[in-house]
Design a protein around this motif. Sequence first.
Motif, PDB file in Angstrom:
ATOM      1  N   ARG A  68       0.832  -1.219   0.000  1.00 54.78           N
ATOM      2  CA  ARG A  68       0.000   0.000   0.000  1.00 54.78           C
ATOM      3  C   ARG A  68       0.857   1.256   0.000  1.00 54.78           C
ATOM      4  O   ARG A  68       0.540   2.239  -0.672  1.00 54.78           O
ATOM      5  CB  ARG A  68      -0.924  -0.008   1.218  1.00 54.78           C
ATOM      6  CG  ARG A  68      -2.056  -1.018   1.112  1.00 54.78           C
ATOM      7  CD  ARG A  68      -2.878  -1.055   2.385  1.00 54.78           C
ATOM      8  NE  ARG A  68      -3.995  -1.994   2.272  1.00 54.78           N
ATOM      9  CZ  ARG A  68      -4.728  -2.412   3.290  1.00 54.78           C
ATOM     10  NH1 ARG A  68      -4.471  -1.963   4.518  1.00 54.78           N
ATOM     11  NH2 ARG A  68      -5.719  -3.268   3.107  1.00 54.78           N
ATOM     12  N   GLU A  69       1.959   1.203   0.731  1.00 50.77           N
ATOM     13  CA  GLU A  69       2.851   2.359   0.805  1.00 50.77           C
ATOM     14  C   GLU A  69       3.558   2.593  -0.528  1.00 50.77           C
ATOM     15  O   GLU A  69       3.662   3.731  -0.994  1.00 50.77           O
ATOM     16  CB  GLU A  69       3.878   2.129   1.919  1.00 50.77           C
ATOM     17  CG  GLU A  69       4.881   3.259   2.078  1.00 50.77           C
ATOM     18  CD  GLU A  69       5.981   2.916   3.080  1.00 50.77           C
ATOM     19  OE1 GLU A  69       7.072   3.492   2.969  1.00 50.77           O
ATOM     20  OE2 GLU A  69       5.751   2.054   3.952  1.00 50.77           O
ATOM     21  N   GLN A  70       4.037   1.513  -1.162  1.00 48.30           N
ATOM     22  CA  GLN A  70       4.810   1.669  -2.396  1.00 48.30           C
ATOM     23  C   GLN A  70       3.940   1.847  -3.633  1.00 48.30           C
ATOM     24  O   GLN A  70       4.390   2.417  -4.628  1.00 48.30           O
ATOM     25  CB  GLN A  70       5.729   0.460  -2.589  1.00 48.30           C
ATOM     26  CG  GLN A  70       6.833   0.378  -1.552  1.00 48.30           C
ATOM     27  CD  GLN A  70       7.993  -0.508  -1.986  1.00 48.30           C
ATOM     28  OE1 GLN A  70       7.993  -1.078  -3.064  1.00 48.30           O
ATOM     29  NE2 GLN A  70       8.993  -0.619  -1.133  1.00 48.30           N
ATOM     30  N   LEU A  71       2.694   1.343  -3.592  1.00 42.90           N
ATOM     31  CA  LEU A  71       1.797   1.413  -4.754  1.00 42.90           C
ATOM     32  C   LEU A  71       0.475   2.078  -4.358  1.00 42.90           C
ATOM     33  O   LEU A  71      -0.589   1.465  -4.408  1.00 42.90           O
ATOM     34  CB  LEU A  71       1.539   0.008  -5.303  1.00 42.90           C
ATOM     35  CG  LEU A  71       2.771  -0.814  -5.713  1.00 42.90           C
ATOM     36  CD1 LEU A  71       2.358  -2.223  -6.104  1.00 42.90           C
ATOM     37  CD2 LEU A  71       3.535  -0.135  -6.843  1.00 42.90           C
ATOM     38  N   PRO A  72       0.526   3.353  -3.976  1.00 44.29           N
ATOM     39  CA  PRO A  72      -0.688   4.014  -3.502  1.00 44.29           C
ATOM     40  C   PRO A  72      -1.756   4.194  -4.581  1.00 44.29           C
ATOM     41  O   PRO A  72      -2.928   4.402  -4.256  1.00 44.29           O
ATOM     42  CB  PRO A  72      -0.180   5.382  -3.006  1.00 44.29           C
ATOM     43  CG  PRO A  72       1.102   5.602  -3.764  1.00 44.29           C
ATOM     44  CD  PRO A  72       1.701   4.245  -3.928  1.00 44.29           C
ATOM     45  N   THR A  76      -6.957  -0.302  -2.801  1.00 45.86           N
ATOM     46  CA  THR A  76      -6.709  -1.160  -1.641  1.00 45.86           C
ATOM     47  C   THR A  76      -7.364  -2.519  -1.798  1.00 45.86           C
ATOM     48  O   THR A  76      -6.790  -3.551  -1.429  1.00 45.86           O
ATOM     49  CB  THR A  76      -7.228  -0.465  -0.370  1.00 45.86           C
ATOM     50  OG1 THR A  76      -6.542   0.781  -0.210  1.00 45.86           O
ATOM     51  CG2 THR A  76      -6.988  -1.313   0.860  1.00 45.86           C
ATOM     52  N   GLU A  77      -8.572  -2.531  -2.373  1.00 45.14           N
ATOM     53  CA  GLU A  77      -9.287  -3.808  -2.513  1.00 45.14           C
ATOM     54  C   GLU A  77      -8.650  -4.719  -3.559  1.00 45.14           C
ATOM     55  O   GLU A  77      -9.001  -5.910  -3.656  1.00 45.14           O
ATOM     56  CB  GLU A  77     -10.762  -3.572  -2.846  1.00 45.14           C
ATOM     57  CG  GLU A  77     -11.020  -2.848  -4.150  1.00 45.14           C
ATOM     58  CD  GLU A  77     -11.116  -1.326  -3.994  1.00 45.14           C
ATOM     59  OE1 GLU A  77     -11.751  -0.695  -4.864  1.00 45.14           O
ATOM     60  OE2 GLU A  77     -10.566  -0.786  -3.013  1.00 45.14           O
ATOM     61  N   ASN A  78      -7.708  -4.191  -4.351  1.00 44.59           N
ATOM     62  CA  ASN A  78      -7.005  -5.010  -5.338  1.00 44.59           C
ATOM     63  C   ASN A  78      -5.718  -5.616  -4.783  1.00 44.59           C
ATOM     64  O   ASN A  78      -4.997  -6.306  -5.500  1.00 44.59           O
ATOM     65  CB  ASN A  78      -6.656  -4.185  -6.581  1.00 44.59           C
ATOM     66  CG  ASN A  78      -7.873  -3.857  -7.417  1.00 44.59           C
ATOM     67  OD1 ASN A  78      -8.993  -3.911  -6.935  1.00 44.59           O
ATOM     68  ND2 ASN A  78      -7.660  -3.496  -8.667  1.00 44.59           N
ATOM     69  N   ILE A  79      -5.410  -5.362  -3.523  1.00 45.23           N
ATOM     70  CA  ILE A  79      -4.225  -5.929  -2.881  1.00 45.23           C
ATOM     71  C   ILE A  79      -4.696  -7.091  -2.019  1.00 45.23           C
ATOM     72  O   ILE A  79      -5.364  -6.910  -1.002  1.00 45.23           O
ATOM     73  CB  ILE A  79      -3.494  -4.866  -2.044  1.00 45.23           C
ATOM     74  CG1 ILE A  79      -3.074  -3.686  -2.945  1.00 45.23           C
ATOM     75  CG2 ILE A  79      -2.261  -5.474  -1.374  1.00 45.23           C
ATOM     76  CD1 ILE A  79      -2.560  -2.475  -2.183  1.00 45.23           C
ATOM     77  N   LEU A  80      -4.377  -8.295  -2.476  1.00 40.55           N
ATOM     78  CA  LEU A  80      -4.923  -9.512  -1.875  1.00 40.55           C
ATOM     79  C   LEU A  80      -3.895 -10.152  -0.946  1.00 40.55           C
ATOM     80  O   LEU A  80      -2.745 -10.367  -1.335  1.00 40.55           O
ATOM     81  CB  LEU A  80      -5.321 -10.507  -2.969  1.00 40.55           C
ATOM     82  CG  LEU A  80      -6.214  -9.955  -4.092  1.00 40.55           C
ATOM     83  CD1 LEU A  80      -6.590 -11.074  -5.060  1.00 40.55           C
ATOM     84  CD2 LEU A  80      -7.462  -9.288  -3.531  1.00 40.55           C
ATOM     85  N   ALA A  81      -4.333 -10.477   0.257  1.00 39.29           N
ATOM     86  CA  ALA A  81      -3.437 -11.018   1.280  1.00 39.29           C
ATOM     87  C   ALA A  81      -3.523 -12.537   1.333  1.00 39.29           C
ATOM     88  O   ALA A  81      -4.606 -13.097   1.528  1.00 39.29           O
ATOM     89  CB  ALA A  81      -3.795 -10.427   2.639  1.00 39.29           C
ATOM     90  N   GLU A  82      -2.367 -13.182   1.167  1.00 34.42           N
ATOM     91  CA  GLU A  82      -2.279 -14.632   1.379  1.00 34.42           C
ATOM     92  C   GLU A  82      -1.964 -14.880   2.855  1.00 34.42           C
ATOM     93  O   GLU A  82      -0.893 -14.481   3.325  1.00 34.42           O
ATOM     94  CB  GLU A  82      -1.160 -15.232   0.540  1.00 34.42           C
ATOM     95  CG  GLU A  82      -1.383 -15.225  -0.945  1.00 34.42           C
ATOM     96  CD  GLU A  82      -0.199 -15.838  -1.679  1.00 34.42           C
ATOM     97  OE1 GLU A  82      -0.377 -16.907  -2.284  1.00 34.42           O
ATOM     98  OE2 GLU A  82       0.898 -15.265  -1.629  1.00 34.42           O
ATOM     99  N   PRO A  83      -2.841 -15.538   3.587  1.00 32.88           N
ATOM    100  CA  PRO A  83      -2.545 -15.803   5.000  1.00 32.88           C
ATOM    101  C   PRO A  83      -1.482 -16.868   5.210  1.00 32.88           C
ATOM    102  O   PRO A  83      -0.940 -16.997   6.304  1.00 32.88           O
ATOM    103  CB  PRO A  83      -3.904 -16.261   5.557  1.00 32.88           C
ATOM    104  CG  PRO A  83      -4.655 -16.770   4.377  1.00 32.88           C
ATOM    105  CD  PRO A  83      -4.190 -15.982   3.197  1.00 32.88           C
TER     106      PRO A  83
END
Length: 345
Positions: A68-72, A76-83
């Motif tokens: 989020r910091e590097q690609l503002p 946000t909803e397009n940044i998907l978190a792998e747990p």
Amino acid sequence: MDTHVVIMAGGIGSRFWPMSTPTCPKQFIDVLGVGKSMIQMTVERLAPICQLDHMWVVTSADYISIVREQLPSIPTENILAEPAARSTAPCIAYACWKIKQKYPDANIVVTPSDALVIDVTEYRRVIAKALEFTADSDSIVTIGIKPTRPEVGYGYIHAIHSDEEIQKVEAFKEKPDLETAKAYLADGSYLWNAGIFVWNVRTITSAISTYVPQIAEVIEEMSKAFYTDSEEATVKRLFPTCEKISIDYAVMEKAPHIYTIPAEFGWSDVGTWGALHTILPKDSEANAVVGENVSMFDSTGCVVHTSSLKKVVIEGLDGYIVTEKDGALLICRLSDEQRIREFHD
């Protein structure tokens, strides 16, 4: 054409310690000393092909804040978190099912976040050619790189030679030994596997459902929560149950309509210090340096990455890696770089 880009950014870059660490791996670092991280350079070269709100980043839950910091400019909803790390097939499935739910006609480029491309214009031409080919077909295109040396660090694609630029894939080959790599180079029909894939969303979701149904079932269940408040909790619960398998094993080696474009755009996965030494500009003694105030005396063939130090003086080294970050210093022969993982374990 409804073009989307999926950037895979979950790796930990352990071969680049101490510059790359599990808390801030290679893709988020200015490896080349150009003022941009590898993932920022990836987005920049794809921006003319795909609008930013159609770019997706799949990364570890630990790296969400860095992305989020590097690609503002990426939503946000397009940044998907792998747990959990489950290799590339579940990573790609998560992104492609999510895209399909909102964009059923999407045509997708999947790319690593941490590779270097020198000839960006040719790169974009090749990607556009692949997108045109996959838009209305059930074909998959993987970008192959014409080898410039007998490289043992990459997997290979064996193409069936034709007069067409887009060629059918005969087989995928594991990383070879040196003699095999020399034979591949001499043959001329073997390409480096860059891990860049192009397909439409119907093709890839159908292929995953056919060849790795366990993953498809998990992602289908996950997809019921996509774009809702319960998505994060659902992904956290279900995603780690996916089979851990690469997209190469899961789909590429099994699907019938796999094609490649033999490309020459100055690609490198910058996977080792030796590769970085090859890529960076060098002084008259073949030393490659990233960092200000570095002085080299009677030293040859070294790679130095010390961007945070005020003053560095190196004398009398031949073929060494010298790198420092956050108080950790590595001085290691380039010829022994494969041991770096054991040094910091």
